[in-house]
Design a protein around this motif. Structure first.
Motif, short mmCIF file in Angstrom:
data_model
loop_
_atom_site.label_atom_id
_atom_site.label_comp_id
_atom_site.label_asym_id
_atom_site.label_seq_id
_atom_site.Cartn_x
_atom_site.Cartn_y
_atom_site.Cartn_z
N GLU A 229 52.22 22.81 13.59
CA GLU A 229 52.24 21.35 13.48
C GLU A 229 53.27 20.75 14.44
N GLU A 230 54.48 21.31 14.46
CA GLU A 230 55.50 20.81 15.37
C GLU A 230 55.07 20.99 16.81
N ARG A 231 54.46 22.13 17.10
CA ARG A 231 54.00 22.42 18.46
C ARG A 231 52.96 21.40 18.91
N THR B 139 50.10 9.23 14.67
CA THR B 139 49.95 9.00 13.23
C THR B 139 48.47 8.91 12.86
N GLU B 140 47.69 8.31 13.74
CA GLU B 140 46.25 8.22 13.47
C GLU B 140 45.60 9.59 13.51
N VAL B 141 46.01 10.41 14.45
CA VAL B 141 45.45 11.75 14.61
C VAL B 141 45.84 12.65 13.45
N THR B 142 47.12 12.63 13.09
CA THR B 142 47.63 13.57 12.09
C THR B 142 47.55 13.07 10.65
N GLY B 143 47.49 11.75 10.48
CA GLY B 143 47.51 11.19 9.13
C GLY B 143 48.91 11.07 8.56
N LEU B 144 49.92 11.38 9.37
CA LEU B 144 51.31 11.27 8.94
C LEU B 144 51.82 9.85 9.19
N SER B 145 52.90 9.48 8.50
CA SER B 145 53.52 8.18 8.74
C SER B 145 54.33 8.25 10.03
N ILE B 146 54.63 7.08 10.60
CA ILE B 146 55.43 7.05 11.82
C ILE B 146 56.80 7.69 11.58
N ALA B 147 57.38 7.40 10.42
CA ALA B 147 58.69 7.97 10.08
C ALA B 147 58.62 9.50 10.05
N ASN B 148 57.54 10.01 9.48
CA ASN B 148 57.37 11.47 9.39
C ASN B 148 57.17 12.09 10.77
N VAL B 149 56.40 11.42 11.62
CA VAL B 149 56.17 11.91 12.98
C VAL B 149 57.49 11.94 13.75
N LYS B 150 58.31 10.89 13.59
CA LYS B 150 59.61 10.84 14.27
C LYS B 150 60.50 12.00 13.83
N VAL B 151 60.48 12.28 12.53
CA VAL B 151 61.29 13.38 12.00
C VAL B 151 60.82 14.70 12.60
N LYS B 152 59.50 14.90 12.64
CA LYS B 152 58.96 16.16 13.16
C LYS B 152 59.20 16.29 14.66
N HIS C 180 61.81 15.02 16.21
CA HIS C 180 63.23 15.31 16.33
C HIS C 180 63.53 16.77 15.97
N ARG C 181 62.99 17.21 14.85
CA ARG C 181 63.22 18.59 14.42
C ARG C 181 62.56 19.58 15.38
N GLY C 182 61.37 19.23 15.85
CA GLY C 182 60.66 20.10 16.78
C GLY C 182 61.41 20.28 18.08
N ARG C 183 61.98 19.19 18.59
CA ARG C 183 62.74 19.27 19.83
C ARG C 183 64.01 20.11 19.63
N LYS C 184 64.69 19.91 18.53
CA LYS C 184 65.89 20.70 18.25
C LYS C 184 65.54 22.18 18.12
N ARG C 185 64.44 22.46 17.40
CA ARG C 185 64.04 23.86 17.22
C ARG C 185 63.64 24.48 18.57
N LEU C 186 62.94 23.69 19.40
CA LEU C 186 62.50 24.19 20.69
C LEU C 186 63.70 24.53 21.57
N LEU C 187 64.69 23.65 21.61
CA LEU C 187 65.88 23.92 22.42
C LEU C 187 66.65 25.12 21.88
N SER C 188 66.64 25.28 20.56
CA SER C 188 67.28 26.45 19.96
C SER C 188 66.57 27.72 20.39
N ILE C 189 65.25 27.67 20.40
CA ILE C 189 64.45 28.83 20.82
C ILE C 189 64.70 29.15 22.28
N VAL C 190 64.77 28.10 23.11
CA VAL C 190 65.07 28.31 24.53
C VAL C 190 66.41 29.01 24.67
N LYS C 191 67.40 28.54 23.92
CA LYS C 191 68.74 29.10 23.98
C LYS C 191 68.74 30.58 23.64
#
Length: 203
Positions: free
Chosen positions: A144-146, A163-176, A178-189
């Protein structure tokens, strides 16, 4: 900006022209839409499923469903967004049937300093090499994050479109995002070859 807006308007008009032709019985008109969006649909399926054969099946099924359900397209969103939504849900349905253990690396230990350090390293790496690094590391994200990161940064979907594609709220998409980018940079590291980090980290 004005030119981009004009291009999007022309795309919508062109799509609607071929949609109308298809609905009026011109079956060949739908081939234009397939040709135009087949890369977009296949790319999404590959990012979510990571299997060429499955992605091809999903892409084919997506266009079949889009063709059969074309009367339901009301034009409130772009055709590409509507099609992307069908593809996304097809991918989710497929993933439910597949048992996979994704490497979902923890982000709890990732702090702002590490994020900054990793970002600096990525900025130093040549564009072509950076793309290879990011592609490989994105494969380690939960599906999902990917898919959300891919939609936002590579397909350039807006938050509203996601939000239209996933059915998630804008707030939820923003959280994902943010978390996805942090996780991705952690994985890169953690996963980029030490030699590469050492080499570019000096620059």
């Amino acid at each position: 900006m004005k030119r981009n807006s004009q291009n999007k308007t022309m795309t919508i008009i062109n799509d609607q022209t071929y949609i109308d032709k298809t609905l009026n019985g011109d079956v060949n008109a739908f081939s234009y839409l397939i040709e135009k969006y087949k890369v977009m649909v296949f790319s999404l399926a590959m990012k979510m499923l990571k299997n060429k054969e499955e992605a091809e099946e999903i892409a084919q099924d997506t266009f079949i469903k889009a063709y059969k359900g074309l009367k339901k397209f009301n034009g409130e969103s772009k055709f590409s967004t509507w099609l992307y939504k069908i593809a996304y849900r097809n991918c989710l349905d497929s993933l439910k049937k597949i048992t996979r253990n994704y490497n979902t690396e923890a982000i709890d230990e990732t702090n702002s300093n590490k994020i900054k350090e990793t970002t600096d390293i990525l900025e130093s790496i040549e564009r072509k090499e950076r793309a290879k690094v990011m592609k490989a590391c994105m494969e380690k994200l939960p599906e999902e994050e990917r898919s959300i990161l891919w939609s936002f940064y590579f397909e350039e979907l807006s938050l509203n479109e996601i939000t239209e594609v996933t059915g998630l709220s804008i707030a939820n998409v923003k959280v994902k995002l943010h978390r996805g980018r942090k996780r991705l940079l952690s994985i890169v590291k953690r996963n980029v070859e030490p030699e590469l980090i050492k080499h570019y980290g000096r620059k």
